[in-house]
Design an enzyme around this catalytic site. Structure first.
Site, PDB file in Angstrom:
ATOM      1  N   HIS A  14      -1.911  -5.504   1.512  1.00 46.83           N
ATOM      2  CA  HIS A  14      -3.165  -6.221   1.250  1.00 46.83           C
ATOM      3  C   HIS A  14      -2.845  -7.660   0.851  1.00 46.83           C
ATOM      4  O   HIS A  14      -1.876  -7.905   0.135  1.00 46.83           O
ATOM      5  CB  HIS A  14      -3.940  -5.574   0.095  1.00 46.83           C
ATOM      6  CG  HIS A  14      -5.029  -6.464  -0.438  1.00 46.83           C
ATOM      7  ND1 HIS A  14      -6.265  -6.553   0.164  1.00 46.83           N
ATOM      8  CD2 HIS A  14      -5.038  -7.369  -1.453  1.00 46.83           C
ATOM      9  CE1 HIS A  14      -6.993  -7.466  -0.489  1.00 46.83           C
ATOM     10  NE2 HIS A  14      -6.271  -7.971  -1.466  1.00 46.83           N
ATOM     11  N   GLU A  21      -9.085 -11.127  -7.757  1.00 49.54           N
ATOM     12  CA  GLU A  21      -8.254  -9.923  -7.585  1.00 49.54           C
ATOM     13  C   GLU A  21      -7.074  -9.923  -8.556  1.00 49.54           C
ATOM     14  O   GLU A  21      -6.684  -8.872  -9.086  1.00 49.54           O
ATOM     15  CB  GLU A  21      -7.771  -9.832  -6.127  1.00 49.54           C
ATOM     16  CG  GLU A  21      -8.932  -9.557  -5.176  1.00 49.54           C
ATOM     17  CD  GLU A  21      -8.551  -9.575  -3.701  1.00 49.54           C
ATOM     18  OE1 GLU A  21      -7.368  -9.844  -3.366  1.00 49.54           O
ATOM     19  OE2 GLU A  21      -9.446  -9.320  -2.876  1.00 49.54           O
ATOM     20  N   LYS A  35       0.830  -1.209   0.000  1.00 45.02           N
ATOM     21  CA  LYS A  35       0.000   0.000   0.000  1.00 45.02           C
ATOM     22  C   LYS A  35       0.869   1.266   0.000  1.00 45.02           C
ATOM     23  O   LYS A  35       2.088   1.195   0.215  1.00 45.02           O
ATOM     24  CB  LYS A  35      -0.939  -0.069   1.207  1.00 45.02           C
ATOM     25  CG  LYS A  35      -1.916  -1.259   1.140  1.00 45.02           C
ATOM     26  CD  LYS A  35      -2.890  -1.240   2.312  1.00 45.02           C
ATOM     27  CE  LYS A  35      -3.902  -2.361   2.226  1.00 45.02           C
ATOM     28  NZ  LYS A  35      -4.885  -2.296   3.339  1.00 45.02           N
ATOM     29  N   TYR A  89     -12.759  -3.071  -2.735  1.00 48.32           N
ATOM     30  CA  TYR A  89     -13.244  -2.991  -1.352  1.00 48.32           C
ATOM     31  C   TYR A  89     -14.769  -2.906  -1.326  1.00 48.32           C
ATOM     32  O   TYR A  89     -15.337  -2.193  -0.497  1.00 48.32           O
ATOM     33  CB  TYR A  89     -12.600  -1.803  -0.633  1.00 48.32           C
ATOM     34  CG  TYR A  89     -11.137  -2.021  -0.288  1.00 48.32           C
ATOM     35  CD1 TYR A  89     -10.708  -3.182   0.358  1.00 48.32           C
ATOM     36  CD2 TYR A  89     -10.176  -1.059  -0.582  1.00 48.32           C
ATOM     37  CE1 TYR A  89      -9.373  -3.385   0.686  1.00 48.32           C
ATOM     38  CE2 TYR A  89      -8.836  -1.258  -0.254  1.00 48.32           C
ATOM     39  CZ  TYR A  89      -8.443  -2.423   0.376  1.00 48.32           C
ATOM     40  OH  TYR A  89      -7.117  -2.611   0.705  1.00 48.32           O
ATOM     41  N   ASN A 136      -2.003   0.243   6.763  1.00 50.32           N
ATOM     42  CA  ASN A 136      -1.475  -1.013   7.327  1.00 50.32           C
ATOM     43  C   ASN A 136      -0.611  -1.796   6.333  1.00 50.32           C
ATOM     44  O   ASN A 136      -0.597  -3.024   6.339  1.00 50.32           O
ATOM     45  CB  ASN A 136      -2.626  -1.864   7.887  1.00 50.32           C
ATOM     46  CG  ASN A 136      -3.616  -2.272   6.813  1.00 50.32           C
ATOM     47  OD1 ASN A 136      -3.500  -1.861   5.666  1.00 50.32           O
ATOM     48  ND2 ASN A 136      -4.579  -3.092   7.166  1.00 50.32           N
TER      49      ASN A 136
HETATM   50  N1  UDP Z   1      -9.894  -0.799   7.131  1.00 49.94           N
HETATM   51  C1  UDP Z   1     -10.005   0.350   7.902  1.00 49.94           C
HETATM   52  N2  UDP Z   1     -10.777   0.320   9.038  1.00 49.94           N
HETATM   53  C2  UDP Z   1     -11.443  -0.814   9.428  1.00 49.94           C
HETATM   54  C3  UDP Z   1     -11.347  -1.973   8.626  1.00 49.94           C
HETATM   55  C4  UDP Z   1     -10.566  -1.922   7.481  1.00 49.94           C
HETATM   56  O1  UDP Z   1      -9.420   1.374   7.568  1.00 49.94           O
HETATM   57  O2  UDP Z   1     -12.122  -0.788  10.464  1.00 49.94           O
HETATM   58  C5  UDP Z   1      -9.050  -0.772   5.932  1.00 49.94           C
HETATM   59  C6  UDP Z   1      -7.684  -1.411   6.165  1.00 49.94           C
HETATM   60  O3  UDP Z   1      -6.723  -0.720   5.382  1.00 49.94           O
HETATM   61  C7  UDP Z   1      -7.895  -2.820   5.657  1.00 49.94           C
HETATM   62  C8  UDP Z   1      -8.819  -2.566   4.460  1.00 49.94           C
HETATM   63  O4  UDP Z   1      -9.674  -1.513   4.897  1.00 49.94           O
HETATM   64  O5  UDP Z   1      -6.685  -3.447   5.294  1.00 49.94           O
HETATM   65  C9  UDP Z   1      -9.635  -3.763   4.018  1.00 49.94           C
HETATM   66  O6  UDP Z   1     -10.352  -4.271   5.114  1.00 49.94           O
HETATM   67  P1  UDP Z   1     -10.509  -5.839   5.312  1.00 49.94           P
HETATM   68  O7  UDP Z   1     -11.538  -6.027   6.378  1.00 49.94           O
HETATM   69  O8  UDP Z   1     -10.709  -6.502   4.004  1.00 49.94           O
HETATM   70  O9  UDP Z   1      -9.095  -6.238   5.954  1.00 49.94           O
HETATM   71  P2  UDP Z   1      -7.823  -6.984   5.332  1.00 49.94           P
HETATM   72  O10 UDP Z   1      -8.344  -8.080   4.437  1.00 49.94           O
HETATM   73  O11 UDP Z   1      -7.011  -5.947   4.596  1.00 49.94           O
HETATM   74  O12 UDP Z   1      -7.077  -7.520   6.525  1.00 49.94           O
HETATM   75 MG    MG Z   2      -9.735  -8.007   2.978  1.00 51.70          MG
END
Ligand code: UDP
Ligand code: MG
Length: 137
Positions: free
Chosen positions: A117, A128, A11, A51, A114
């Protein structure tokens, strides 16, 4: 367990902070193969697809603003159990749950910014990969 492909994306905070090399080293040290990789700039349209499960959440605008703040590095990562294995070395989504030794646990202090991805299932991995590398990838 089976040989799988997963879509990994470094990211904008990873790129800006100069952590591309460190994160790629962890993926390679684990034993996975990076079979394709490219740097790109994302727009809101592709983020709404990628997303889709989050578009109605209050923090979605923050995700768009963050994910369009600079280039990302998309990768196809392959190996045994690569989808789940990458999720393990990435660490938990919530920053306060990402344990030391994981990529997010070691490099991130926020849930939104974070670092990385990774696909959450083999099926989504293939979707994806096609989204970011094209139908023939
Ligand atoms: N995210 C966020 N706040 C939240 C949950 C998710 O900003 O409460 C962001 C974060 O960058 C995360 C991305 O949205 O990596 C996608 O969320 P997902 O639940 O798919 O988590 P991941 O698969 O990335 O662990
Ligand atoms: Mg995810």
């Amino acid at each position: 367990m089976a040989k799988e492909r997963t879509y990994i994306m470094l990211k904008p905070d990873c790129v800006k902070r100069g952590l591309i090399g460190k994160v790629i080293a962890r993926i390679e040290e684990k034993g996975y193969t990076i079979s394709n990789m490219k740097m790109m700039n994302l727009d809101e349209k592709i983020l709404r697809e990628h997303y889709a499960h989050l578009v109605d959440r209050p923090f979605f605008p923050e995700i768009v603003s963050y994910m369009t703040s600079g280039p990302v590095v998309g990768m196809i990562v392959e190996g045994e159990n690569a989808v789940k294995g990458m999720r393990i070395i990435m660490g938990a989504t919530k920053f306060e749950e990402a344990t030391a030794g994981t990529i997010r646990g070691d490099f991130a202090m926020k849930t939104t910014e974070n670092i990385i991805h990774g696909s959450d299932s083999p099926e989504n991995g293939e979707i994806e990969i096609k989204r970011f590398f094209g139908e023939n990838a």
